[in-house]
Scaffold this motif. Structure first.
Motif, PDB file in Angstrom:
ATOM      1  N   ALA A  46      82.908 -33.559  53.620  1.00  0.00           N
ATOM      2  CA  ALA A  46      83.927 -32.613  54.520  1.00  0.00           C
ATOM      3  C   ALA A  46      82.879 -32.356  55.815  1.00  0.00           C
ATOM      4  N   TRP A  47      83.528 -32.683  56.857  1.00  0.00           N
ATOM      5  CA  TRP A  47      82.839 -31.897  58.234  1.00  0.00           C
ATOM      6  C   TRP A  47      82.964 -30.445  58.410  1.00  0.00           C
ATOM      7  N   SER A  48      81.938 -29.987  59.020  1.00  0.00           N
ATOM      8  CA  SER A  48      81.885 -28.673  59.848  1.00  0.00           C
ATOM      9  C   SER A  48      82.737 -28.729  60.955  1.00  0.00           C
ATOM     10  N   PRO A  49      83.347 -27.757  61.324  1.00  0.00           N
ATOM     11  CA  PRO A  49      84.157 -27.995  62.672  1.00  0.00           C
ATOM     12  C   PRO A  49      83.234 -28.182  64.012  1.00  0.00           C
ATOM     13  N   ASP A  50      81.896 -27.891  63.746  1.00  0.00           N
ATOM     14  CA  ASP A  50      81.010 -28.361  65.113  1.00  0.00           C
ATOM     15  C   ASP A  50      80.546 -29.774  64.745  1.00  0.00           C
ATOM     16  N   GLY A  51      80.841 -30.200  63.722  1.00  0.00           N
ATOM     17  CA  GLY A  51      80.614 -31.841  63.374  1.00  0.00           C
ATOM     18  C   GLY A  51      78.908 -32.073  63.026  1.00  0.00           C
ATOM     19  N   GLN A  52      78.335 -30.901  63.205  1.00  0.00           N
ATOM     20  CA  GLN A  52      76.697 -31.132  62.718  1.00  0.00           C
ATOM     21  C   GLN A  52      76.463 -31.049  61.277  1.00  0.00           C
ATOM     22  N   THR A  53      77.371 -30.879  60.306  1.00  0.00           N
ATOM     23  CA  THR A  53      77.157 -30.304  59.013  1.00  0.00           C
ATOM     24  C   THR A  53      78.170 -30.939  58.075  1.00  0.00           C
ATOM     25  N   LEU A  54      77.795 -31.674  56.879  1.00  0.00           N
ATOM     26  CA  LEU A  54      78.637 -32.273  56.009  1.00  0.00           C
ATOM     27  C   LEU A  54      78.417 -31.561  54.952  1.00  0.00           C
ATOM     28  N   ALA A  55      79.641 -31.035  54.200  1.00  0.00           N
ATOM     29  CA  ALA A  55      79.677 -30.566  52.863  1.00  0.00           C
ATOM     30  C   ALA A  55      79.754 -31.567  51.762  1.00  0.00           C
ATOM     31  N   VAL A  56      79.145 -31.581  50.745  1.00  0.00           N
ATOM     32  CA  VAL A  56      79.262 -32.870  49.859  1.00  0.00           C
ATOM     33  C   VAL A  56      79.329 -32.233  48.383  1.00  0.00           C
ATOM     34  N   THR A  57      79.618 -33.117  47.622  1.00  0.00           N
ATOM     35  CA  THR A  57      79.680 -32.723  45.960  1.00  0.00           C
ATOM     36  C   THR A  57      78.598 -33.785  45.345  1.00  0.00           C
ATOM     37  N   LEU A  58      77.416 -33.059  44.772  1.00  0.00           N
ATOM     38  CA  LEU A  58      76.376 -33.762  44.336  1.00  0.00           C
ATOM     39  C   LEU A  58      76.203 -33.360  42.783  1.00  0.00           C
ATOM     40  N   SER A  59      75.790 -34.254  42.261  1.00  0.00           N
ATOM     41  CA  SER A  59      75.386 -33.781  40.690  1.00  0.00           C
ATOM     42  C   SER A  59      73.748 -34.174  40.435  1.00  0.00           C
ATOM     43  N   ARG A  60      73.143 -33.983  41.535  1.00  0.00           N
ATOM     44  CA  ARG A  60      71.674 -34.057  41.423  1.00  0.00           C
ATOM     45  C   ARG A  60      70.909 -33.342  40.724  1.00  0.00           C
ATOM     46  N   GLU A  61      71.719 -32.062  40.447  1.00  0.00           N
ATOM     47  CA  GLU A  61      70.998 -30.866  39.723  1.00  0.00           C
ATOM     48  C   GLU A  61      71.831 -30.692  38.355  1.00  0.00           C
ATOM     49  N   GLY A  62      72.103 -31.744  37.862  1.00  0.00           N
ATOM     50  CA  GLY A  62      72.977 -31.552  36.634  1.00  0.00           C
ATOM     51  C   GLY A  62      74.705 -31.565  37.102  1.00  0.00           C
ATOM     52  N   GLY A  63      75.409 -30.602  36.694  1.00  0.00           N
ATOM     53  CA  GLY A  63      76.928 -30.590  37.150  1.00  0.00           C
ATOM     54  C   GLY A  63      76.897 -30.684  38.543  1.00  0.00           C
ATOM     55  N   SER A  64      78.354 -31.018  38.773  1.00  0.00           N
ATOM     56  CA  SER A  64      78.674 -31.223  40.174  1.00  0.00           C
ATOM     57  C   SER A  64      79.002 -29.996  40.841  1.00  0.00           C
TER      58      SER A  64
END
Length: 418
Positions: free
Chosen positions: A236-254
């Motif tokens: 998901a994009w931030s309104p300014d287009g500079q950041t993405l929110a993502v779901t990661l399981s790199r530390e265990g749970g999502s």
């Protein structure tokens, strides 16, 4: 690996059938408008007035009346005759082929009640852009008569599956003019437009695990943004287009993380032992709506991006997913499971908590707001086929965009500007 191509590279897939618009419902208040056939539009590869009419009809705000005598953008119409026919506004225009092969598309809008000229425009476009010119004229008419920006010249993205191939496609807001952005033998999911409309983020399984990519819609160039151990999903994009929110399981749970648009080191936002996913930024970028089962069943929560406690937002029903936020931040759209197997698009007024059922179908997914906040697009199943549907927020005007032969899902409405 998926075959990558810039928009317009469609040879890898069979062409979709033309979308066919079906409109259900009627608006409470509709402005009666006369739209005349544009002079000489039959000599162009794309008649203009039918596209304008279909656009305005889908808004639910206009009712078309017979405009009688043929007229173009020159001269003054017979206002008394038009008033007698019940018209409050008139649109007329012309199409002329220029020496360089382009087409000069002109139109004018009149206020019939006041007998006044509301202005017009001249657009010189190549033949492939005639539909876009018609959409832009419809937007100008919509804005002049309603005071709000139109969305007919915007684009949508969606995913199709057919013949064992997945494709991410981009099309006009009415579903026409679809072009392939990327195709793969493995699933493609979760497309998301950048705020400037120049890039799409999505998840591809082409390497046999979910990886987040960002792709330029004009050149087809793309980059991996998130390819960490485990699952990488739901960009998901931030309104300014500079950041993405993502779901990661790199530390265990999502869990939900923030990361720079070019990739880099993710920063964890949610802190739970549950599954947190499907982030969506608030319009000011200060908070995220997301789905979590931390309370025992999937519900929608809100949390500041800079930390703080998550606040539960949905309480009606035991299963609420796929949050989307209106551009003004006042309305939440989501999918609610009702009973055992019915999934419906709902809207919630965030100030009052009042809920509205948008759809009349029972297998809905992935609602997305138009950039003016007046419409939703979502995927559903009807007559045994997966289709796209657009609707006003109250569900009174629904338009089905139909294809044949392929499943179609996960639509997302692009921003203004093109």
């Amino acid at each position: 690996m998926g075959a990558l191509g810039a928009l317009g590279t469609t040879a890898a897939l069979p062409a979709l059938a033309q979308f066919r618009v079906e409109i259900a419902g009627i608006g409470a208040t509709q402005l009666p408008i006369a739209l005349l056939r544009f002079r000489d539009e039959e000599n162009s590869s794309q008649p203009i007035s039918p596209v304008i009419r279909a656009d305005l009809e889908r808004s639910g705000l206009f009712r078309f009346v017979d405009g009688a005598a043929q007229h173009d953008e020159t001269g003054s119409p017979s206002f008394n005759d038009l008033r007698g026919r019940g018209a409050d506004a008139l649109v007329a225009g012309s199409v002329a082929r220029l020496a360089d092969g382009r087409f000069d598309v002109r139109y004018k809008l009149w206020d019939v009640v006041k007998g006044s000229d509301l202005g017009g425009q001249s657009l010189a476009v190549p033949a492939p852009d005639l539909r876009l010119a018609a959409h832009r004229i419809a937007d100008a008419i919509y804005e002049k008569l309603t005071g709000e920006k139109g969305v007919f010249a915007t684009r949508i993205a969606y995913v199709t599956k057919g013949g064992g191939r997945y494709a991410l496609r981009v099309a006009d807001a009415d579903g026409e003019g679809g072009q392939v952005a990327v195709t793969s033998g493995e699933p493609i999911i979760s497309p998301a437009w950048s705020p400037n409309g120049k890039e799409l983020a999505y998840v591809s399984f082409e390497s046999h695990k979910p990886v987040v990519y960002v792709q330029d819609t004009s050149t087809g160039a793309r980059r991996q943004v998130a390819n960490f151990r485990g699952s990488n999903s739901a960009p998901a994009w931030s309104p300014d287009g500079q950041t993405l929110a993502v779901t990661l399981s790199r530390e265990g749970g999502s869990q939900i993380f923030l990361m720079p648009r070019e990739g880099g080191t993710p920063r964890r936002v949610t802190q739970s032992s549950a599954i947190d996913t499907e982030p969506a930024f608030t319009p000011d970028g200060s908070a995220l709506y997301f789905v979590s089962d931390r309370g025992g069943s999937p519900q929608i929560y809100r949390q500041p991006v800079n930390g703080g406690n998550a606040e539960r937002v949905t309480f009606n029903g035991s299963y609420n997913i796929s949050p989307a936020i209106s551009p003004d931040g006042k309305t939440l759209a989501f999918v609610q499971r009702q009973g055992g197997s019915t999934f419906k698009v709902m809207t919630m007024d965030l100030a009052s908590g009042n809920l509205t059922t948008v759809s009349d179908t029972s297998d809905d997914e992935s609602p997305s707001f138009s950039p003016n906040g007046r419409f939703l697009i979502y995927a559903t199943r009807t007559r045994g086929q997966e289709v796209l549907m657009t609707s006003t927020l109250d569900g009174k005007i629904r338009t089905r965009l139909l294809t044949s032969g392929q499943d179609i899902r996960e639509p997302v409405w692009g921003p203004f500007g093109r």
